[in-house]
Design a protein around this motif. Structure first.
Motif, short mmCIF file in Angstrom:
data_model
loop_
_atom_site.label_atom_id
_atom_site.label_comp_id
_atom_site.label_asym_id
_atom_site.label_seq_id
_atom_site.Cartn_x
_atom_site.Cartn_y
_atom_site.Cartn_z
N ARG A 158 -2.50 -6.09 3.57
CA ARG A 158 -1.53 -6.30 2.49
C ARG A 158 -2.19 -6.06 1.13
NH1 ARG A 158 2.92 -10.83 1.52
NH2 ARG A 158 3.08 -10.51 -0.70
N LEU A 196 -2.66 -2.37 0.66
CA LEU A 196 -1.38 -1.73 0.36
C LEU A 196 -1.01 -1.95 -1.11
CD1 LEU A 196 1.02 -0.16 1.48
CD2 LEU A 196 2.05 -2.34 2.10
N ILE A 197 -1.20 -3.16 -1.61
CA ILE A 197 -0.89 -3.47 -3.02
C ILE A 197 -1.80 -2.65 -3.94
CG2 ILE A 197 -1.02 -5.28 -4.78
CD1 ILE A 197 -0.03 -7.25 -2.62
N SER A 207 -0.74 0.92 -3.90
CA SER A 207 0.51 1.07 -4.65
C SER A 207 0.25 1.06 -6.15
CB SER A 207 1.49 -0.05 -4.29
OG SER A 207 1.84 0.01 -2.93
N ALA A 266 -1.30 4.30 -7.16
CA ALA A 266 -0.29 5.35 -7.15
C ALA A 266 0.60 5.25 -8.39
CB ALA A 266 0.55 5.26 -5.87
N ILE A 267 0.97 4.03 -8.78
CA ILE A 267 1.81 3.83 -9.97
C ILE A 267 1.06 4.29 -11.22
CG2 ILE A 267 2.83 2.06 -11.45
CD1 ILE A 267 3.63 0.57 -8.86
#
Length: 193
Positions: free
Chosen positions: A4, A7-8, A11, A14-15
């Protein structure tokens, strides 16, 4: 580190990458728009120069002085160039009084913007704008006198019947007003400063 958390983190990365990409694209678009705007402003000045050069109804001495003036500037706003060309058309057709009114309108518009940048915005008369511009050193004494003369003629034309204006005075005012307009709206070439 858990799945998790990975993944955060992925993310968020990516942002951030997408945000940087979008900022870069916006910067590139802004740069392209600025270049296009500069190109159009240069074309407006060239259009005005060509008009002056080819307009046979404008006296030669006025043509040469207008050409000399245009050589001093890099570009001019498209609305101003269009308005100046239509004003010279009015002059060419023998309507010197209307020409003075139009020049007064252009100067009033430009002074309104310049004075508002340096002084609290409020609705001002042309007299207020001219005086404020002189006090703020936007206009020098000679330019102030030309603006006052244009304002005086504009008022006479609005309030008196059958106003007659000397042709020599009109030519001098035309040149002085156009010089003021260029000074207020154009950008002087660096090698001329």
């Amino acid at each position: 580190m858990t799945n998790r958390a990975l993944l955060i983190n992925a993310s968020l990365i990516a942002i951030v990458i997408v945000a940087f990409y979008l900022l870069y694209k916006a910067y590139c678009n802004l740069k392209e728009l600025k270049e296009e705007n500069d190109r159009l402003r240069e074309m407006n000045l060239l259009l005005f120069k060509e008009y002056v050069k080819n307009c046979r109804a404008i006296p030669e001495d006025i043509q040469s002085q207008l050409t000399e003036l245009t050589e001093k500037y890099e570009h001019i706003d498209s609305d101003i160039a269009t308005e100046l060309i239509s004003t010279l058309e009015v002059y060419k057709n023998g309507h010197s009084q209307d020409c003075i009114v139009r020049l007064g309108k252009i100067i009033e518009n430009l002074l309104s913007k310049k004075v508002a940048e340096l002084s609290p915005a409020r609705r001002r008369t042309l007299k207020d704008l001219i005086d404020s511009a002189k006090n703020l050193r936007i206009l020098n004494e000679q330019e102030w006198n030309i603006c006052e003369a244009i304002r005086g003629v504009r008022n006479k034309l609005a309030h008196e019947i059958n106003v007659q204006i000397n042709a020599g005075w009109t030519s001098i005012t035309l040149l002085g007003a156009i010089q003021i307009i260029f000074q207020l709206s154009g950008e002087i070439k660096p090698d001329v400063i």
